[in-house]
Scaffold this motif. Sequence first.
Motif, PDB file in Angstrom:
ATOM      1  N   LEU B  91      -6.753  -3.999 -10.105  1.00 37.85           N
ATOM      2  CA  LEU B  91      -5.833  -4.591  -8.944  1.00 37.85           C
ATOM      3  C   LEU B  91      -5.926  -3.765  -7.438  1.00 37.85           C
ATOM      4  O   LEU B  91      -6.297  -2.439  -7.484  1.00 37.85           O
ATOM      5  CB  LEU B  91      -4.365  -4.668  -9.108  1.00 37.85           C
ATOM      6  N   ALA B  92      -7.112  -4.443  -7.215  1.00 37.90           N
ATOM      7  CA  ALA B  92      -7.451  -3.745  -5.594  1.00 37.90           C
ATOM      8  C   ALA B  92      -7.187  -3.026  -4.476  1.00 37.90           C
ATOM      9  O   ALA B  92      -5.489  -4.562  -4.352  1.00 37.90           O
ATOM     10  CB  ALA B  92      -8.972  -4.432  -4.940  1.00 37.90           C
ATOM     11  N   ARG B  93      -6.857  -3.247  -2.717  1.00 34.25           N
ATOM     12  CA  ARG B  93      -5.959  -3.121  -1.985  1.00 34.25           C
ATOM     13  C   ARG B  93      -6.547  -4.529  -1.042  1.00 34.25           C
ATOM     14  O   ARG B  93      -5.814  -4.718  -0.261  1.00 34.25           O
ATOM     15  CB  ARG B  93      -7.373  -2.031  -1.474  1.00 34.25           C
ATOM     16  N   SER B  94      -7.171  -5.068  -1.670  1.00 33.34           N
ATOM     17  CA  SER B  94      -8.038  -6.711  -0.895  1.00 33.34           C
ATOM     18  C   SER B  94      -7.539  -7.601  -1.862  1.00 33.34           C
ATOM     19  O   SER B  94      -7.850  -7.706  -3.306  1.00 33.34           O
ATOM     20  CB  SER B  94      -8.935  -6.519  -0.047  1.00 33.34           C
ATOM     21  N   ALA B  95      -6.961  -8.795  -2.155  1.00 36.14           N
ATOM     22  CA  ALA B  95      -6.985  -9.637  -3.089  1.00 36.14           C
ATOM     23  C   ALA B  95      -9.195  -9.630  -3.586  1.00 36.14           C
ATOM     24  O   ALA B  95      -8.555 -10.280  -4.532  1.00 36.14           O
ATOM     25  CB  ALA B  95      -6.438 -11.041  -2.706  1.00 36.14           C
ATOM     26  N   ASP B 171     -13.539  -1.413  -4.295  1.00 39.54           N
ATOM     27  CA  ASP B 171     -13.042  -1.795  -2.831  1.00 39.54           C
ATOM     28  C   ASP B 171     -13.994  -1.815  -1.732  1.00 39.54           C
ATOM     29  O   ASP B 171     -14.819  -0.695  -1.545  1.00 39.54           O
ATOM     30  CB  ASP B 171     -11.510  -1.134  -2.543  1.00 39.54           C
ATOM     31  N   ASP B 175     -11.180   0.388   3.003  1.00 37.30           N
ATOM     32  CA  ASP B 175     -10.287   0.292   2.624  1.00 37.30           C
ATOM     33  C   ASP B 175      -9.259   0.960   1.534  1.00 37.30           C
ATOM     34  O   ASP B 175      -8.176   1.074   1.695  1.00 37.30           O
ATOM     35  CB  ASP B 175      -9.917  -0.851   1.909  1.00 37.30           C
ATOM     36  N   TYR B 176     -10.107   2.034   1.698  1.00 33.81           N
ATOM     37  CA  TYR B 176      -9.083   3.411   0.640  1.00 33.81           C
ATOM     38  C   TYR B 176      -8.783   3.866   1.429  1.00 33.81           C
ATOM     39  O   TYR B 176      -7.124   5.058   0.691  1.00 33.81           O
ATOM     40  CB  TYR B 176     -10.700   4.121   0.326  1.00 33.81           C
ATOM     41  N   LEU B 178      -6.557   1.940   2.907  1.00 31.47           N
ATOM     42  CA  LEU B 178      -4.729   2.199   3.022  1.00 31.47           C
ATOM     43  C   LEU B 178      -4.113   2.717   2.153  1.00 31.47           C
ATOM     44  O   LEU B 178      -4.397   2.903   1.264  1.00 31.47           O
ATOM     45  CB  LEU B 178      -5.163   0.185   2.633  1.00 31.47           C
ATOM     46  N   HIS B 180      -1.921  -0.030   0.460  1.00 23.82           N
ATOM     47  CA  HIS B 180      -1.639  -0.448  -0.730  1.00 23.82           C
ATOM     48  C   HIS B 180      -1.932  -0.181  -1.903  1.00 23.82           C
ATOM     49  O   HIS B 180      -3.191   0.949  -2.161  1.00 23.82           O
ATOM     50  CB  HIS B 180      -2.481  -1.520  -0.882  1.00 23.82           C
ATOM     51  N   TRP B 181      -1.133  -0.413  -2.766  1.00 22.38           N
ATOM     52  CA  TRP B 181      -1.452   0.407  -4.446  1.00 22.38           C
ATOM     53  C   TRP B 181      -2.808  -0.337  -5.118  1.00 22.38           C
ATOM     54  O   TRP B 181      -3.153  -1.324  -4.714  1.00 22.38           O
ATOM     55  CB  TRP B 181      -0.205   0.514  -5.527  1.00 22.38           C
ATOM     56  N   ALA B 182      -2.978   0.782  -5.983  1.00 27.82           N
ATOM     57  CA  ALA B 182      -4.628  -0.020  -6.708  1.00 27.82           C
ATOM     58  C   ALA B 182      -4.455   0.982  -7.287  1.00 27.82           C
ATOM     59  O   ALA B 182      -4.523   1.534  -7.968  1.00 27.82           O
ATOM     60  CB  ALA B 182      -6.235   0.116  -5.727  1.00 27.82           C
TER      61      ALA B 182
END
Lengths: 218, 218
Positions: B91-95, B171, B175-176, B178, B180-182
């Motif tokens: 599960l990355a920060r981007s889809a 990622d 994006d690192y 950001l 968002h959980w990854a």
Amino acid sequence: MKTLAVTKINKIRNAKRASYDENTIHTILDQGLIAHVAFSHDGDPICLPMVYGRIDDKIYIHGAKATRMFKQLKQGIPACLNVTLVDGLVLARSAFHHSMNFRSVNIHGTAHLVEDEDEKYDALVAITDHMMPGRWDECRDMTKKEANATSVIALTIEQAAAKCRSGMPVDDDEDYALDHWAGIVPITTQFGEAINDDQLRDGIPVSPSIEKITGPTR
Amino acid sequence: MKTLAVTKINKIRNAKRASYDENTIHTILDQGLIAHVAFSHDGDPICLPMVYGRIDDKIYIHGAKATRMFKQLKQGIPACLNVTLVDGLVLARSAFHHSMNFRSVNIHGTAHLVEDEDEKYDALVAITDHMMPGRWDECRDMTKKEANATSVIALTIEQAAAKCRSGMPVDDDEDYALDHWAGIVPITTQFGEAINDDQLRDGIPVSPSIEKITGPTR
């Protein structure tokens, strides 16, 4: 409840294991994690595992435009997609009657490239959310460059069938008197606890979509 | 350690995920439960889940002689067999950078009918023992009628490759930063406790092969 038409290509020989009921087919597809997609390339069959998503009676797969698979499939060629859930080992008194308990769907059809931008976007959401419901909204927005680099291929769930087996082994009548153990061993697929990315910034909790299916992150 | 030749058909585009090492390929095959086998039937690709067994550099599948699949495959037609073990969600920060951790093997080749009686017997043992090591010897002996009703098809592990992904999401650099959980969510497949056949005679304990992989029967 809608039942799909039975034709030469989706007909299952073992009638008692077959279902053409759309709800049954959709439920199996929704519970799977990966599909196996078969197509022909220069006359050779190719079979590849893929993530996928479903919207109504369409199955979507995606991939980089540059791959062999997507170069082939976007031409509108015949494809076959299988999703199989393995539920258990079926251990009979004879090796001959050993089996598996499973729920499986086969879809036959012509793969086509999704050209409509809205349908493509919805398909990408469906594929991400199939893997982890609600995940799309937790990610940063998709960029135009990413959308451009990605192909989406659709297959209609029309020439399709489910094949399922459940329950105990079925031995030959005379074998039930034997001393051999028989029964089933259930098989389950489980999500473990989420593991933070090594580079996750401090203080970011595991997101709700992941918490829903696992325990708290370690 | 033997490395398989890389040809047009088994070459994997993403070189860092590819392995042509025979040990790696055999290990993945030995850990899988079902294979997906693709072949062409009247010009249409077909993809079916199958149990299988391995002896050295051969993969064996079996089935009733009367089935469409075995009628086709025994003619010596091109086939592709895939075994995929799913190890986790990535599960990355981007889809866009979402992925799966997996170990997968593809074998391309010409399926052929096993005509030699000894090889056929050994293959049937291998298929049963692949499902549950040691199980063949716990069953009642195979009858001649059962052997006659069963076809065994072989594929040589030669035009083959493994494709694997492991570890954390990758990622885009920016994006690192950001919020968002990854991370990853591990996936495991587990055997539950054996369940006695409803018609099991009293006093028959679960057999050693099954006890080895599960708890005591309920």
